[in-house]
Design an enzyme around this catalytic site. Structure first.
Site, PDB file in Angstrom:
ATOM      1  N   ARG A 242       0.856  -1.209   0.000  1.00 51.45           N
ATOM      2  CA  ARG A 242       0.000   0.000   0.000  1.00 51.45           C
ATOM      3  C   ARG A 242       0.883   1.247   0.000  1.00 51.45           C
ATOM      4  O   ARG A 242       0.608   2.219  -0.710  1.00 51.45           O
ATOM      5  CB  ARG A 242      -0.911   0.002   1.241  1.00 51.45           C
ATOM      6  N   PHE A 258     -10.600  -5.968  -6.521  1.00 54.25           N
ATOM      7  CA  PHE A 258     -10.723  -6.723  -5.267  1.00 54.25           C
ATOM      8  C   PHE A 258     -10.327  -5.812  -4.104  1.00 54.25           C
ATOM      9  O   PHE A 258      -9.467  -6.135  -3.294  1.00 54.25           O
ATOM     10  CB  PHE A 258      -9.858  -7.998  -5.292  1.00 54.25           C
ATOM     11  N   ALA A 317     -15.045  -8.581 -10.632  1.00 54.83           N
ATOM     12  CA  ALA A 317     -13.902  -7.887 -11.231  1.00 54.83           C
ATOM     13  C   ALA A 317     -13.631  -8.380 -12.660  1.00 54.83           C
ATOM     14  O   ALA A 317     -13.255  -7.590 -13.534  1.00 54.83           O
ATOM     15  CB  ALA A 317     -12.664  -8.088 -10.365  1.00 54.83           C
ATOM     16  N   CYS A 377      -2.326 -14.678  -3.111  1.00 58.97           N
ATOM     17  CA  CYS A 377      -2.148 -15.039  -1.701  1.00 58.97           C
ATOM     18  C   CYS A 377      -2.397 -16.532  -1.497  1.00 58.97           C
ATOM     19  O   CYS A 377      -2.641 -16.974  -0.380  1.00 58.97           O
ATOM     20  CB  CYS A 377      -3.053 -14.191  -0.806  1.00 58.97           C
TER      21      CYS A 377
END
Ligand code: SAH
Length: 433
Positions: A242, A258, A317, A377
């Site tokens: 971020r 997402f 998405a 992930c």
């Protein structure tokens, strides 16, 4: 053919005087011949398929043994060499989670306290950037299946293994000893089911949280719901990424796919993005995201552009990317941080197709020089495999992309060098050339 395990008396004779004092009364997990290699490399998991038998050792307990969930055992090789001690779980395919590879180490409440205190001490440097961080990360901190996260005044704990469940009281005491007066438990169903454990959620210490609580990270305000939010409330693992987006965003048209509660979007706004489009299929997540955006605007910390520069879209998405392609919309920076497409090895093929399609579509929306930050992930998808999948997308998209940087979880989510499975979050920063 694995050799049959030696008889109990033979094994006991071999081990006599060899086991640590406390180990004498512990049951013994005897491995099949040749199955000691991963333990000799100090990998912390013993799979059911590696075990020849479980013996009562000299505990005097009747055989066949009835094991308690998480019960301490000694793991020995087929020829009787001591390898590790750990917590046993009959219900799980990971039958033993190793706690120590040192015969002299005594595993007790004091050991648990010390491990937790050491894990917390290692994170001390992060406090300057945020009031939210991971304090204990399972295997990486030598406490397999235990997560402890810190959000402002709260510690949120997740006990996901029988090996740690056995030590619950000690864990709570250790978190308290670290100075927390508010502890919430998020020991959730899905992971615990595999260990034959019931879910357990709720306040352990202190008053129930009144609602989502404020958290600050690199100057950006967030709201974290430790009761119902994803994981223990937030995706702490993406903190550094971020911050990277914040540094890159100036003047850019950003697309965050997402987005959940908008972590990357708020960072992009703060970093001066010209516009930010965020998409998620969850309406409640988007509602929370909008609230967080208003919070940052009210603090004058959402960047120079106003609310109109931000678009929150509730959609699949994949569909949205397709519709943007049809309408010719382009972006300068795209973040793809999808949910875990491959919860296990069995899902790899399907997951690979989904990652490829997603990345392919995103690449086609990038302006020349545009950046793609793409993540997986899924623990089952290795760094190498992920790169291969994304390279496949580059080829099929008919574009050319440079790899600028590999991305990973922050340093409060370390990986044990002997347990590469711990590296679940991986990402690539690519530029369209
Ligand atoms: N990037 C986020 C975390 C993403 S978690 C952060 O940094 O905080 C994954 C998100 O994907 C969840 O919010 C979930 O609601 C959303 N999601 C799952 N499947 C989706 C789909 N097909 N389309 C859009 N969003 C989806």
């Amino acid at each position: 053919m694995p050799r049959p395990a030696p008889s109990a008396s033979k094994l006991a004779a071999k081990l006599s005087g060899a086991l640590p004092k406390l180990g004498h009364s512990r049951p013994m997990v005897v491995l099949l011949a040749g199955k000691d290699k991963s333990l000799l490399r100090r990998h912390p998991w013993v799979f059911a398929g590696a075990i020849a038998t479980v013996r009562a050792a000299d505990s005097g307990r009747p055989e066949p043994l009835v094991m308690q969930p998480g019960e301490l055992v000694d793991v020995v090789s087929n020829d009787g060499r001591w390898l590790a001690s750990g917590g046993y779980c009959e219900a799980s395919s990971i039958r033993v989670r190793c706690l120590s590879f040192s015969r002299d180490e005594v595993i007790d409440a004091a050991w648990v306290t010390e491990k937790i205190a050491a894990a917390i001490a290692r994170r001390a440097g992060l406090i300057e950037r945020t009031d939210a961080r991971r304090l204990v990360f399972g295997e990486a901190d030598g406490l397999p299946g235990l997560i402890v996260d810190h959000y402002g005044p709260w510690a949120v704990m997740q006990i996901l293994s029988a090996a740690m469940e056995l030590w619950r009281d000690a864990i709570v005491a250790a978190i308290q000893a670290a100075g927390f007066t508010q502890i919430y438990e998020r020991s959730e169903a899905s992971a615990r089911q595999k260990e034959g454990l019931e879910a357990r959620e709720g306040v352990v210490l202190g008053q129930a949280p009144a609602g989502p609580m404020p958290m600050i990270e690199d100057g950006v305000h967030h709201l974290v719901d430790i009761v119902a939010g994803h994981k223990t409330g937030a995706y702490l693992d993406q903190r550094d990424n971020r911050e990277l987006v914040m540094r890159l965003a100036q003047g850019k048209r950003v697309l965050n796919c997402f987005c959940y509660t908008g972590g990357f979007s708020h960072a992009a706004r703060r970093g001066g993005a010209a516009s930010v489009v965020s998409v998620d299929s969850s309406e409640p997540a988007l509602a929370q995201a909008r609230e967080i955006e208003l919070l940052n605007l009210a603090q004058g910390e959402a960047g120079s552009s106003g609310q109109e520069a931000s678009e929150w879209i509730a959609s699949n998405a994949f569909d949205l990317l397709k519709s943007f392609e049809r309408t010719g919309r382009v972006f300068d920076l795209i973040v793809l941080d999808p949910p875990k497409f491959a919860p296990s090895q069995h899902h790899l093929d399907k997951a690979a197709r989904a990652y490829k399609e997603l990345n392919l579509k995103a690449m086609q929306l990038l302006a020349p020089g545009g950046l793609l930050l793409t993540f997986s992930c899924s623990g089952a998808v290795s760094v190498e495999l992920f790169q291969k999948i994304v390279a496949g997308a580059v080829i099929d998209a008919g574009v050319q992309m440079q790899l600028l940087k590999r991305l990973e979880a922050g340093s409060d989510h370390p990986m044990l060098m002997t347990h590469p499975e711990g590296e679940y979050l991986k990402g690539l920063m690519l530029a369209r050339v």
